[in-house]
Structure formats: C-alpha cells, structure tokens
Write a protein that holds these residues in place. Structure first.
Motif, PDB file in Angstrom:
ATOM      1  N   ARG A  22       0.646  -1.222   0.238  1.00 57.98           N
ATOM      2  CA  ARG A  22      -0.082  -0.061   0.016  1.00 57.98           C
ATOM      3  C   ARG A  22       1.171   1.631  -0.145  1.00 57.98           C
ATOM      4  N   ARG A  23       1.692   1.297   1.032  1.00 58.53           N
ATOM      5  CA  ARG A  23       2.870   2.580   0.740  1.00 58.53           C
ATOM      6  C   ARG A  23       2.974   2.660  -0.543  1.00 58.53           C
ATOM      7  N   ILE A  24       4.161   1.819  -0.989  1.00 61.88           N
ATOM      8  CA  ILE A  24       3.896   1.761  -2.176  1.00 61.88           C
ATOM      9  C   ILE A  24       3.389   2.206  -3.611  1.00 61.88           C
ATOM     10  N   GLU A  25       1.605   1.500  -3.623  1.00 64.61           N
ATOM     11  CA  GLU A  25       1.191   2.262  -4.251  1.00 64.61           C
ATOM     12  C   GLU A  25       0.673   3.572  -3.489  1.00 64.61           C
ATOM     13  N   GLN A  26       0.727   4.050  -2.502  1.00 66.83           N
ATOM     14  CA  GLN A  26       0.504   5.446  -2.447  1.00 66.83           C
ATOM     15  C   GLN A  26       1.767   6.472  -3.128  1.00 66.83           C
ATOM     16  N   ASP A  27       2.658   5.909  -3.149  1.00 67.17           N
ATOM     17  CA  ASP A  27       3.974   6.652  -3.212  1.00 67.17           C
ATOM     18  C   ASP A  27       4.126   6.527  -4.653  1.00 67.17           C
ATOM     19  N   ASP A  28       3.709   5.518  -5.509  1.00 66.63           N
ATOM     20  CA  ASP A  28       4.164   5.367  -6.418  1.00 66.63           C
ATOM     21  C   ASP A  28       5.197   5.543  -7.142  1.00 66.63           C
ATOM     22  N   GLU A  29       6.113   4.460  -6.052  1.00 65.95           N
ATOM     23  CA  GLU A  29       7.018   3.921  -6.357  1.00 65.95           C
ATOM     24  C   GLU A  29       6.925   3.082  -7.136  1.00 65.95           C
ATOM     25  N   ARG A  30       8.152   2.296  -8.189  1.00 67.56           N
ATOM     26  CA  ARG A  30       8.266   1.620  -8.952  1.00 67.56           C
ATOM     27  C   ARG A  30       9.192   0.555  -8.641  1.00 67.56           C
ATOM     28  N   GLY A  31       9.743  -0.722  -8.229  1.00 66.41           N
ATOM     29  CA  GLY A  31      10.447  -1.610  -8.513  1.00 66.41           C
ATOM     30  C   GLY A  31      11.195  -1.329  -6.841  1.00 66.41           C
ATOM     31  N   ALA A  32      11.070  -1.040  -5.859  1.00 67.78           N
ATOM     32  CA  ALA A  32      11.431  -0.649  -4.100  1.00 67.78           C
ATOM     33  C   ALA A  32      11.717  -1.426  -3.682  1.00 67.78           C
ATOM     34  N   GLY A  33      13.368  -1.389  -2.897  1.00 65.45           N
ATOM     35  CA  GLY A  33      14.544  -2.524  -3.049  1.00 65.45           C
ATOM     36  C   GLY A  33      13.341  -3.639  -1.308  1.00 65.45           C
ATOM     37  N   ASP A  34      14.621  -4.042  -0.592  1.00 63.31           N
ATOM     38  CA  ASP A  34      14.333  -4.589   0.286  1.00 63.31           C
ATOM     39  C   ASP A  34      14.457  -4.114   1.457  1.00 63.31           C
ATOM     40  N   THR A  35      14.187  -3.169   1.803  1.00 64.58           N
ATOM     41  CA  THR A  35      14.483  -2.931   3.087  1.00 64.58           C
ATOM     42  C   THR A  35      13.256  -2.779   4.294  1.00 64.58           C
ATOM     43  N   ASP A  36      11.715  -3.888   3.891  1.00 64.48           N
ATOM     44  CA  ASP A  36      10.764  -4.286   5.151  1.00 64.48           C
ATOM     45  C   ASP A  36      11.364  -5.336   4.603  1.00 64.48           C
ATOM     46  N   ILE A  37      12.319  -5.978   4.765  1.00 66.44           N
ATOM     47  CA  ILE A  37      12.037  -7.580   4.770  1.00 66.44           C
ATOM     48  C   ILE A  37      12.621  -8.174   5.844  1.00 66.44           C
ATOM     49  N   GLY A  38      13.538  -7.016   7.241  1.00 65.86           N
ATOM     50  CA  GLY A  38      13.553  -7.132   8.673  1.00 65.86           C
ATOM     51  C   GLY A  38      12.123  -8.600   9.420  1.00 65.86           C
ATOM     52  N   ILE A  39      11.779  -7.833   9.459  1.00 62.70           N
ATOM     53  CA  ILE A  39      10.965  -8.976   9.720  1.00 62.70           C
ATOM     54  C   ILE A  39      10.954  -9.758   9.592  1.00 62.70           C
ATOM     55  N   VAL A  40      10.574 -10.791   8.348  1.00 61.25           N
ATOM     56  CA  VAL A  40      11.305 -11.804   7.772  1.00 61.25           C
ATOM     57  C   VAL A  40      12.392 -12.931   8.440  1.00 61.25           C
ATOM     58  N   THR A  41      12.965 -12.001   8.287  1.00 62.95           N
ATOM     59  CA  THR A  41      14.874 -12.427   8.397  1.00 62.95           C
ATOM     60  C   THR A  41      14.573 -12.566   9.836  1.00 62.95           C
ATOM     61  N   ALA A  42      13.966 -12.256  10.815  1.00 66.71           N
ATOM     62  CA  ALA A  42      13.573 -12.059  12.130  1.00 66.71           C
ATOM     63  C   ALA A  42      12.542 -13.548  12.536  1.00 66.71           C
ATOM     64  N   LEU A  43      11.862 -14.086  11.780  1.00 65.90           N
ATOM     65  CA  LEU A  43      10.952 -15.201  11.694  1.00 65.90           C
ATOM     66  C   LEU A  43      12.381 -16.062  11.744  1.00 65.90           C
ATOM     67  N   LEU A  44      13.172 -16.476  10.475  1.00 63.48           N
ATOM     68  CA  LEU A  44      13.438 -17.005  10.801  1.00 63.48           C
ATOM     69  C   LEU A  44      14.782 -17.368  11.448  1.00 63.48           C
ATOM     70  N   ASN A  45      14.940 -16.828  11.729  1.00 62.28           N
ATOM     71  CA  ASN A  45      16.029 -16.506  12.579  1.00 62.28           C
ATOM     72  C   ASN A  45      15.419 -17.828  13.849  1.00 62.28           C
ATOM     73  N   GLU A  46      14.209 -16.620  14.402  1.00 57.22           N
ATOM     74  CA  GLU A  46      13.753 -17.676  15.489  1.00 57.22           C
ATOM     75  C   GLU A  46      13.314 -18.680  15.448  1.00 57.22           C
ATOM     76  N   THR A  47      12.591 -19.567  14.273  1.00 62.74           N
ATOM     77  CA  THR A  47      12.619 -20.356  13.631  1.00 62.74           C
ATOM     78  C   THR A  47      13.526 -21.747  13.304  1.00 62.74           C
ATOM     79  N   MET A  48      14.026 -21.089  13.295  1.00 61.91           N
ATOM     80  CA  MET A  48      15.520 -22.511  12.043  1.00 61.91           C
ATOM     81  C   MET A  48      16.151 -23.188  14.069  1.00 61.91           C
TER      82      MET A  48
END
Length: 125
Positions: A22-48
C-alpha cells in the motif's frame, strides 16, 4: 517455537507485506528495494534451530542431522503460511466485498491461540 507463535509471526509478515504494498502504491514508487525484510529475517532466525554438529560427524550424519532439525521448522512455516492462505482464499472465493484481507488476518491472529497441532485446519473452533 509453538505453532501458534509461528502463525502469529506469519500473520505479521503478511500484514507488513500488505502495508508495504500500500505504501508503494500511495507513493507511486516502482521497484522498491528490500528495506522492509527485517521481519522475515527475524522469523527465520527464531524458527530455524541452532544445530550443533559433532566434530567427528560424517557428511551423511551431518546431512541427516540438518535435514531432521530444519525439516520440522520448515513444516511449521509451511503450515502457518498455508493456513493463512486458505483463510484468505476462502473469503476471496466467497465474494464477500465488505471483508478485507487485513480483517481476515486480524481474525486469524485472534484465533491463533486456539490453533493446535502441526498443520492447517487443526483448530479448536
């Protein structure tokens, strides 16, 4: 980590992904980077699992140990993502226009404590 906690983390990831989209669509950004992947990394670190491999282990023993330990964590993640997908798909397929994906995820998060066992669909409704 218990399945209900994994499910709550998966719901958090899906919620963050929706917010990010939604933020990307609102800002009309295309091809945004991987700046918000910390939550995925945290999940993997905690579950693995943290695996201790004996120094004298053979390659076959190492492979067996890693497969056994990592396999359980992967099954938990797949079950949680599958349950979230099915919940979202059921609402989509029903054609309910007044229920958002955020509503479905919020309801699933509230029911996560009732989820028992290792697979999707095993809830104490």
């Amino acid at each position: 980590m218990e399945q209900s906690e994994v499910l709550k983390r998966v719901i958090g990831i899906l919620t963050e992904a929706g917010d990010y989209r939604r933020r990307i669509e609102q800002d009309d950004e295309r091809g945004a980077g991987d700046t918000d992947i910390g939550i995925v990394t945290a999940l993997l670190n905690e579950t693995m699992p943290h695996i201790e491999i004996p120094a004298d282990a053979t390659p076959q023993e190492m492979a067996t140990l890693v497969a056994r330990e990592v396999g359980g964590a992967i099954r938990q993640l797949v079950a949680a993502f599958s349950l979230a997908f099915v919940a979202l798909a059921q609402v989509h397929d029903s054609g309910e226009q007044d229920v958002t994906s955020a509503d479905v995820l919020q309801d699933l998060a509230l029911r996560a404590e009732e989820i028992k066992g290792g697979g999707p669909g095993e809830s104490a409704d």
